[in-house]
Design a protein around this motif. Structure first.
Motif, mmCIF file in Angstrom:
data_model
loop_
_atom_site.group_PDB
_atom_site.id
_atom_site.type_symbol
_atom_site.label_atom_id
_atom_site.label_comp_id
_atom_site.label_asym_id
_atom_site.label_seq_id
_atom_site.Cartn_x
_atom_site.Cartn_y
_atom_site.Cartn_z
ATOM 1 N N MET A 1 0.975 -1.317 -0.231
ATOM 2 C CA MET A 1 -0.100 0.036 0.017
ATOM 3 C C MET A 1 0.883 1.570 0.374
ATOM 4 O O MET A 1 1.717 0.819 1.003
ATOM 5 N N THR A 2 0.699 2.125 -1.179
ATOM 6 C CA THR A 2 1.238 3.638 -1.271
ATOM 7 C C THR A 2 0.738 4.670 -0.972
ATOM 8 O O THR A 2 -0.035 4.654 -1.429
ATOM 9 N N VAL A 3 0.280 5.415 0.734
ATOM 10 C CA VAL A 3 0.084 6.150 1.020
ATOM 11 C C VAL A 3 0.541 8.019 0.545
ATOM 12 O O VAL A 3 2.079 7.681 1.137
ATOM 13 N N THR A 4 -0.209 8.104 0.571
ATOM 14 C CA THR A 4 -0.073 9.530 -0.823
ATOM 15 C C THR A 4 -0.734 10.469 0.356
ATOM 16 O O THR A 4 -2.190 10.554 0.533
ATOM 17 N N LEU A 5 -0.706 12.367 0.255
ATOM 18 C CA LEU A 5 -0.952 12.810 1.235
ATOM 19 C C LEU A 5 -0.697 14.512 0.177
ATOM 20 O O LEU A 5 0.579 14.486 -0.017
ATOM 21 N N ASN A 6 -1.637 15.141 0.117
ATOM 22 C CA ASN A 6 -1.118 16.146 -1.383
ATOM 23 C C ASN A 6 -0.479 15.696 -1.807
ATOM 24 O O ASN A 6 0.584 17.044 -2.387
ATOM 25 N N GLY A 7 -0.195 14.795 -2.561
ATOM 26 C CA GLY A 7 0.668 14.652 -3.890
ATOM 27 C C GLY A 7 1.616 14.569 -3.246
ATOM 28 O O GLY A 7 2.794 13.268 -4.415
ATOM 29 N N GLU A 8 2.517 13.889 -2.199
ATOM 30 C CA GLU A 8 3.529 13.513 -1.418
ATOM 31 C C GLU A 8 3.075 12.030 -1.320
ATOM 32 O O GLU A 8 2.083 11.411 -0.572
ATOM 33 N N ALA A 9 3.965 11.013 -1.829
ATOM 34 C CA ALA A 9 4.640 9.726 -1.113
ATOM 35 C C ALA A 9 4.807 9.753 0.639
ATOM 36 O O ALA A 9 5.385 10.099 0.663
ATOM 37 N N LEU A 10 3.841 9.648 1.244
ATOM 38 C CA LEU A 10 4.317 9.553 2.793
ATOM 39 C C LEU A 10 4.819 8.186 3.086
ATOM 40 O O LEU A 10 6.608 7.649 3.402
ATOM 41 N N MET A 11 4.802 7.084 2.614
ATOM 42 C CA MET A 11 4.817 5.828 2.421
ATOM 43 C C MET A 11 4.606 4.621 2.439
ATOM 44 O O MET A 11 3.924 4.357 1.191
ATOM 45 N N ASN A 12 5.167 3.484 1.979
ATOM 46 C CA ASN A 12 5.297 2.609 1.364
ATOM 47 C C ASN A 12 4.627 1.300 2.269
ATOM 48 O O ASN A 12 5.310 0.982 3.644
ATOM 49 N N ILE A 13 3.449 0.312 2.714
ATOM 50 C CA ILE A 13 3.395 -0.058 3.444
ATOM 51 C C ILE A 13 2.808 -1.351 3.089
ATOM 52 O O ILE A 13 1.930 -1.620 1.703
ATOM 53 N N MET A 14 4.371 -2.672 3.458
ATOM 54 C CA MET A 14 3.661 -4.509 3.378
ATOM 55 C C MET A 14 2.876 -4.586 3.733
ATOM 56 O O MET A 14 2.628 -4.402 5.404
ATOM 57 N N LEU A 15 1.774 -5.095 3.256
ATOM 58 C CA LEU A 15 0.999 -5.869 3.996
ATOM 59 C C LEU A 15 0.778 -7.349 3.838
ATOM 60 O O LEU A 15 1.722 -8.224 3.101
#
Length: 201
Positions: free
Chosen positions: A87-101
């Motif tokens: 899961m790639t989490v983005t806020l206002n066009g900025e990638a915050l983190m990648n999360i392995m599920l």
């Protein structure tokens, strides 16, 4: 974190992340699947990195609950070459983190922080020079280069055991290695934190 413990962790990480790129997971096997979006309005209260969380996003958290903790954020789920969901989490066009599920529970079992807006309790963040990080975390213990994926990871004397620091050099490697060696205690002056990884202990 002891060097032997790091070595064991690093042996597992490339196996888990085979096909995962330097900045984003491999997207060649499946198209991105949009999994949610919330209207902005509230700002996240904290961007503090602890040994088990990046702000409100915690290890073990259900994927369906992650966006609820980050108002305004969006996420996409992708599968890498090994079928692992990211899961790639983005806020206002900025990638915050990648999360392995986790394959079965769909909970976060690895968080890779790639945004400098997050900061550890010792005031360490992505993009920071390794000399500065060493001063905050009791000194650099070692830098280890992993042959699979060609990544480098640094350990520090006072870093939490679940926190791993991927490092990068400006024009080459972050570490200055003796010939034919993959471990060093000497960092290049340009070396910085590329990403901060949180893994379940």
């Amino acid at each position: 974190m002891q060097p032997t413990r790091l070595s064991a962790s690093l042996l597992l990480v490339p196996l888990l992340l085979n096909g995962c790129g330097q900045d984003n997971p491999n997207t060649s096997t499946t198209a991105q699947q949009q999994v949610g979006e919330q209207a902005s309005g509230q700002r996240q209260d904290s961007y503090t990195i602890t040994d088990s969380a990046a702000g409100p996003v915690q290890l073990g958290m259900l994927s369906s609950d992650i966006l609820a903790t980050l108002p305004g954020a969006t996420a996409a789920i992708e599968r890498d070459g090994e079928g692992i969901e990211w899961m790639t989490v983005t806020l206002n066009g900025e990638a915050l983190m990648n999360i392995m599920l986790d394959r079965i529970t769909h909970t976060a079992n690895l968080i890779r922080i790639i945004s400098p807006r997050f900061i550890t309790e010792s005031k360490v963040k992505v993009g920071e020079n390794l000399q500065s990080v060493g001063e905050k975390l009791g000194g650099l213990t070692e830098i280890q280069w992993t042959e699979i994926e060609s990544r480098e990871f640094a350990t520090f004397a006072k870093a939490p055991g679940t926190m791993i620091f991927q490092v990068i050099g400006k024009d080459g490697t972050a570490g200055i290695y003796p010939k034919d060696e993959t471990i060093t205690t000497v960092a290049d002056s340009s070396a910085t934190i590329h990403s901060i990884w949180l893994m379940e202990d």
